[in-house]
Design a protein around this motif. Sequence first.
Motif, PDB file in Angstrom:
ATOM      1  N   VAL A 167      -2.899 -10.618   1.735  1.00 54.21           N
ATOM      2  CA  VAL A 167      -2.046  -9.459   1.465  1.00 54.21           C
ATOM      3  C   VAL A 167      -2.849  -8.413   0.698  1.00 54.21           C
ATOM      4  CG1 VAL A 167      -0.019  -8.651   0.200  1.00 54.21           C
ATOM      5  CG2 VAL A 167       0.086 -10.787   1.483  1.00 54.21           C
ATOM      6  N   MET A 168      -3.621  -8.873  -0.285  1.00 52.57           N
ATOM      7  CA  MET A 168      -4.416  -7.928  -1.068  1.00 52.57           C
ATOM      8  C   MET A 168      -5.524  -7.296  -0.234  1.00 52.57           C
ATOM      9  SD  MET A 168      -2.890  -7.705  -3.815  1.00 52.57           S
ATOM     10  CE  MET A 168      -4.008  -6.733  -4.828  1.00 52.57           C
ATOM     11  N   MET A 169      -6.080  -8.046   0.704  1.00 45.82           N
ATOM     12  CA  MET A 169      -7.079  -7.454   1.611  1.00 45.82           C
ATOM     13  C   MET A 169      -6.450  -6.347   2.445  1.00 45.82           C
ATOM     14  SD  MET A 169     -10.171  -8.453   1.438  1.00 45.82           S
ATOM     15  CE  MET A 169     -10.793  -7.901   3.018  1.00 45.82           C
ATOM     16  N   ALA A 170      -5.294  -6.631   3.029  1.00 42.21           N
ATOM     17  CA  ALA A 170      -4.597  -5.615   3.838  1.00 42.21           C
ATOM     18  C   ALA A 170      -4.254  -4.421   2.961  1.00 42.21           C
ATOM     19  CB  ALA A 170      -3.340  -6.217   4.457  1.00 42.21           C
ATOM     20  N   PHE A 171      -3.762  -4.716   1.755  1.00 39.54           N
ATOM     21  CA  PHE A 171      -3.398  -3.672   0.801  1.00 39.54           C
ATOM     22  C   PHE A 171      -4.583  -2.766   0.494  1.00 39.54           C
ATOM     23  CE2 PHE A 171      -3.657  -2.710  -3.789  1.00 39.54           C
ATOM     24  CZ  PHE A 171      -2.649  -1.780  -3.874  1.00 39.54           C
ATOM     25  N   SER A 172      -5.741  -3.377   0.214  1.00 41.05           N
ATOM     26  CA  SER A 172      -6.897  -2.572  -0.194  1.00 41.05           C
ATOM     27  C   SER A 172      -7.448  -1.732   0.954  1.00 41.05           C
ATOM     28  CB  SER A 172      -7.995  -3.467  -0.776  1.00 41.05           C
ATOM     29  OG  SER A 172      -8.634  -4.174   0.268  1.00 41.05           O
ATOM     30  N   THR A 173      -7.275  -2.191   2.186  1.00 38.24           N
ATOM     31  CA  THR A 173      -7.784  -1.363   3.296  1.00 38.24           C
ATOM     32  C   THR A 173      -6.858  -0.168   3.568  1.00 38.24           C
ATOM     33  OG1 THR A 173      -6.777  -2.978   4.780  1.00 38.24           O
ATOM     34  CG2 THR A 173      -9.157  -3.031   4.599  1.00 38.24           C
ATOM     35  N   VAL A 174      -5.563  -0.319   3.275  1.00 36.80           N
ATOM     36  CA  VAL A 174      -4.620   0.743   3.652  1.00 36.80           C
ATOM     37  C   VAL A 174      -4.314   1.695   2.499  1.00 36.80           C
ATOM     38  CG1 VAL A 174      -2.389   1.217   4.712  1.00 36.80           C
ATOM     39  CG2 VAL A 174      -3.589  -0.878   5.259  1.00 36.80           C
ATOM     40  N   LEU A 175      -4.462   1.188   1.272  1.00 33.98           N
ATOM     41  CA  LEU A 175      -4.053   1.967   0.100  1.00 33.98           C
ATOM     42  C   LEU A 175      -4.528   3.423   0.129  1.00 33.98           C
ATOM     43  CD1 LEU A 175      -2.868   2.090  -2.788  1.00 33.98           C
ATOM     44  CD2 LEU A 175      -5.130   1.442  -3.608  1.00 33.98           C
ATOM     45  N   PHE A 176      -5.838   3.604   0.376  1.00 34.95           N
ATOM     46  CA  PHE A 176      -6.403   4.946   0.292  1.00 34.95           C
ATOM     47  C   PHE A 176      -5.870   5.875   1.368  1.00 34.95           C
ATOM     48  CE2 PHE A 176      -9.323   2.311  -2.048  1.00 34.95           C
ATOM     49  CZ  PHE A 176      -9.548   3.071  -3.176  1.00 34.95           C
ATOM     50  N   ILE A 177      -5.513   5.281   2.503  1.00 35.24           N
ATOM     51  CA  ILE A 177      -4.955   6.107   3.576  1.00 35.24           C
ATOM     52  C   ILE A 177      -3.685   6.794   3.082  1.00 35.24           C
ATOM     53  CG2 ILE A 177      -3.999   6.063   5.907  1.00 35.24           C
ATOM     54  CD1 ILE A 177      -6.946   5.398   5.807  1.00 35.24           C
ATOM     55  N   PHE A 178      -2.811   6.023   2.449  1.00 32.94           N
ATOM     56  CA  PHE A 178      -1.579   6.622   1.933  1.00 32.94           C
ATOM     57  C   PHE A 178      -1.874   7.609   0.812  1.00 32.94           C
ATOM     58  CE2 PHE A 178       0.564   2.949   3.931  1.00 32.94           C
ATOM     59  CZ  PHE A 178       1.534   3.650   4.608  1.00 32.94           C
ATOM     60  N   MET A 179      -2.719   7.182  -0.125  1.00 30.78           N
ATOM     61  CA  MET A 179      -3.030   8.050  -1.260  1.00 30.78           C
ATOM     62  C   MET A 179      -3.567   9.402  -0.804  1.00 30.78           C
ATOM     63  SD  MET A 179      -4.953   5.699  -4.049  1.00 30.78           S
ATOM     64  CE  MET A 179      -5.943   6.981  -4.781  1.00 30.78           C
ATOM     65  N   LEU A 180      -4.589   9.351   0.041  1.00 24.92           N
ATOM     66  CA  LEU A 180      -5.275  10.591   0.415  1.00 24.92           C
ATOM     67  C   LEU A 180      -4.405  11.460   1.320  1.00 24.92           C
ATOM     68  CD1 LEU A 180      -8.876   9.191   0.946  1.00 24.92           C
ATOM     69  CD2 LEU A 180      -7.942  10.345  -1.053  1.00 24.92           C
ATOM     70  N   ASN A 181      -3.649  10.829   2.206  1.00 27.84           N
ATOM     71  CA  ASN A 181      -2.789  11.623   3.086  1.00 27.84           C
ATOM     72  C   ASN A 181      -1.658  12.297   2.327  1.00 27.84           C
ATOM     73  OD1 ASN A 181      -3.745  11.755   5.719  1.00 27.84           O
ATOM     74  ND2 ASN A 181      -3.046   9.694   6.197  1.00 27.84           N
ATOM     75  N   VAL A 182      -1.043  11.561   1.411  1.00 27.95           N
ATOM     76  CA  VAL A 182       0.050  12.161   0.626  1.00 27.95           C
ATOM     77  C   VAL A 182      -0.488  13.307  -0.219  1.00 27.95           C
ATOM     78  CG1 VAL A 182       1.603  11.731  -1.311  1.00 27.95           C
ATOM     79  CG2 VAL A 182       1.555  10.158   0.610  1.00 27.95           C
ATOM     80  N   HIS A 183      -1.647  13.086  -0.826  1.00 26.07           N
ATOM     81  CA  HIS A 183      -2.265  14.135  -1.637  1.00 26.07           C
ATOM     82  C   HIS A 183      -2.554  15.368  -0.792  1.00 26.07           C
ATOM     83  CE1 HIS A 183      -6.000  15.803  -3.734  1.00 26.07           C
ATOM     84  NE2 HIS A 183      -4.959  16.165  -4.447  1.00 26.07           N
ATOM     85  N   GLU A 184      -3.149  15.129   0.373  1.00 24.00           N
ATOM     86  CA  GLU A 184      -3.476  16.231   1.282  1.00 24.00           C
ATOM     87  C   GLU A 184      -2.199  16.974   1.707  1.00 24.00           C
ATOM     88  OE1 GLU A 184      -6.615  16.798   1.844  1.00 24.00           O
ATOM     89  OE2 GLU A 184      -6.292  18.524   3.175  1.00 24.00           O
ATOM     90  N   GLY A 185      -1.184  16.219   2.034  1.00 24.35           N
ATOM     91  CA  GLY A 185       0.084  16.824   2.458  1.00 24.35           C
ATOM     92  C   GLY A 185       0.671  17.695   1.366  1.00 24.35           C
ATOM     93  N   ALA A 218       0.838  -1.203   0.000  1.00 22.98           N
ATOM     94  CA  ALA A 218       0.000   0.000   0.000  1.00 22.98           C
ATOM     95  C   ALA A 218       0.872   1.252   0.000  1.00 22.98           C
ATOM     96  CB  ALA A 218      -0.917   0.007   1.221  1.00 22.98           C
ATOM     97  N   PHE A 219       1.979   1.188   0.726  1.00 19.65           N
ATOM     98  CA  PHE A 219       2.919   2.310   0.750  1.00 19.65           C
ATOM     99  C   PHE A 219       3.509   2.507  -0.642  1.00 19.65           C
ATOM    100  CE2 PHE A 219       7.142   4.076   1.212  1.00 19.65           C
ATOM    101  CZ  PHE A 219       6.966   5.088   2.138  1.00 19.65           C
ATOM    102  N   ALA A 220       3.977   1.403  -1.223  1.00 15.09           N
ATOM    103  CA  ALA A 220       4.673   1.472  -2.512  1.00 15.09           C
ATOM    104  C   ALA A 220       3.760   1.955  -3.633  1.00 15.09           C
ATOM    105  CB  ALA A 220       5.266   0.111  -2.868  1.00 15.09           C
ATOM    106  N   VAL A 221       2.480   1.638  -3.539  1.00 11.84           N
ATOM    107  CA  VAL A 221       1.543   2.047  -4.593  1.00 11.84           C
ATOM    108  C   VAL A 221       0.857   3.362  -4.227  1.00 11.84           C
ATOM    109  CG1 VAL A 221      -0.547   1.400  -5.859  1.00 11.84           C
ATOM    110  CG2 VAL A 221       1.166  -0.334  -5.318  1.00 11.84           C
ATOM    111  N   GLY A 222       0.499   3.514  -2.950  1.00 14.89           N
ATOM    112  CA  GLY A 222      -0.288   4.675  -2.521  1.00 14.89           C
ATOM    113  C   GLY A 222       0.477   5.982  -2.593  1.00 14.89           C
ATOM    114  N   VAL A 223       1.763   5.950  -2.237  1.00 16.98           N
ATOM    115  CA  VAL A 223       2.532   7.201  -2.224  1.00 16.98           C
ATOM    116  C   VAL A 223       2.692   7.767  -3.641  1.00 16.98           C
ATOM    117  CG1 VAL A 223       4.759   8.241  -1.643  1.00 16.98           C
ATOM    118  CG2 VAL A 223       3.666   6.685  -0.035  1.00 16.98           C
ATOM    119  N   PRO A 224       3.125   6.960  -4.614  1.00 11.42           N
ATOM    120  CA  PRO A 224       3.195   7.501  -5.983  1.00 11.42           C
ATOM    121  C   PRO A 224       1.832   7.959  -6.499  1.00 11.42           C
ATOM    122  CG  PRO A 224       4.372   5.416  -5.856  1.00 11.42           C
ATOM    123  CD  PRO A 224       3.674   5.588  -4.546  1.00 11.42           C
ATOM    124  N   LEU A 225       0.773   7.218  -6.160  1.00  8.45           N
ATOM    125  CA  LEU A 225      -0.556   7.635  -6.608  1.00  8.45           C
ATOM    126  C   LEU A 225      -0.951   8.967  -5.977  1.00  8.45           C
ATOM    127  CD1 LEU A 225      -2.740   4.390  -6.749  1.00  8.45           C
ATOM    128  CD2 LEU A 225      -2.030   5.868  -8.636  1.00  8.45           C
TER     129      LEU A 225
END
Lengths: 273, 270
Positions: free
Chosen positions: B143-161, B91-98
């Motif tokens: 792993v994909m379940m964990a990934f899908s629950t966390v992904l948006f947290i990284f995406m939205l927080n990085v975007h907001e930041g 989620a980190f590896a995908v969410g941050v670039p997104l």
Amino acid sequence: MSPIVALRPEQPADPVSVVQPKIAIRHLSVDYPSPDGLPVRVLQDVSLDVAPGEFVAVVGPSGCGKSTLLRVLSGLLDPASGTAAIDGRGVADASDRIGFMFQRDTLLPWASVEDNILIGAELGPRRVDRARLGELIAFLKLKGFEKHRPHELSGGMRQRVSLGRLLAYEPEIFLMDEPFGALDSQTKAAMGRELLRIWSAHQRAVLFVTHDIEEAVTLADRVIVLSARPGRIRLDVQVDLDRPRDPKTLRRDPRFLSLVERVWGALDLQADL
Amino acid sequence: MSAIIQSGQAGIGLAGLVGRRVRLGLIRDRILLFAVLVGGWEVLSHTVVDPLWISRPSLIAERLVALAASGELWRNTQRTLLEAVLGLALAFAVGVPLGIAMARYKYGHAVAEPFIMALHSLPRVALAPLFIIWFGIDLFSKVMMAFSTVLFIFMLNVHEGLKTIDRDLLDLLRTMRAPRLYVTRKVLLPWIVPWLIASLKIGVGLALIGAVVGELIGSSAGLGWYIEKSAGRLDTTGVFAGLVLLMGIAVAGNLVVARIERRFSSWRPS
């Protein structure tokens, strides 16, 4: 290509370079988009030359486009019409290093005083070694604070760090947007004195925006007064006071007082009400 | 959207209290509270409530020891931990670039936003059956379940930041003709560190939820599997043993994040 120049006094100007101004602004008009979609004109047909090594101050009521002028010159903003050139070339192609300074200290909040100053050096023409960094820090009276972070410093010290970063960059033109505007009057006077010291040693062209008329007259060779929005040049007055200037004695100098009076007279005070 | 950024304390909470004596007293009182709660539970299970429902701390402890001895404890704990950590890392590896792309390509973000928010609002646990069909009953679906629950947290927080980044600072570097890579390295990345830490704080718990939900739905190993299996046999002791281990993972995860936070922060955008 311009040679890599260290920050040192320029050679005495030869007759050719006297003909070419450092900064040439011709019939410059700038619009900003407004919330209702229609552009608002902030600068209207401004033409202005700044000679190499000349210190020009720009004053005017709030919102008259003083800062806009600097943003156009630094390439951050495109004009609606007219041109801005540095050494005869458009600002986008200009090879001169432009040292911009904001009213707010735009420091990296997580980086130390040293690291913030080093940003200027890393982007500047040459690496700054430890010894020169130490010199710069001593010059700015920041000794003992090298490892401090911005939030641990006073407003005046933060602006000195900004100035340090600017100097480490070794700019060929200084564009200063109310750099001391947020400081108390004593700190402001001290910073002005430092700026004059640097300027007189290096003789770079300076365009200095301020709302403080006495500051403008104290520092500059020339004061430009802009009208309320859209800003036009209302007054362009030569400040023929001897240098080096001492702000303390200057305050009683009748020539100083009459210049301040003239600038006040040209200011569009209605605009600020 | 700023509600995404939770700046709650990660566990310890000793920071505000100064003085060795105060701290020692605090630790003593915490142990005391723990003893009272566990003791009360033990007594309750001997007197008022049948241990069939609530088990009993002593039984749970016995079970944990037995599980440890048989190697099952480590096998299941390690499995769940691995699923959560891999999901979090992905989620980190995908969410941050997104998140960076969302801030960078404003129009693209405007187009995609309703869909992103719709996916974000979807209760991710409902994806578990689908993920098990798609990714199988083993590790990968969790792993994909964990990934899908966390992904948006990284995406939205990085975007907001990145949206709150200091424009003047970027303008200044532009006037100094700083290369894009330099700006990224010197400004953008350090700027989002507090947001990444905030994401991690929330993400640790969420990744665990994702992994365990996946295990509950269909699996052959892991703490969720063990809990599900025990519940099927009305073995509440087994259920509680699984819960204790999950709690242990969550607490350990929070401690790790708190350590990361202490290393990186002391600077925070207001």
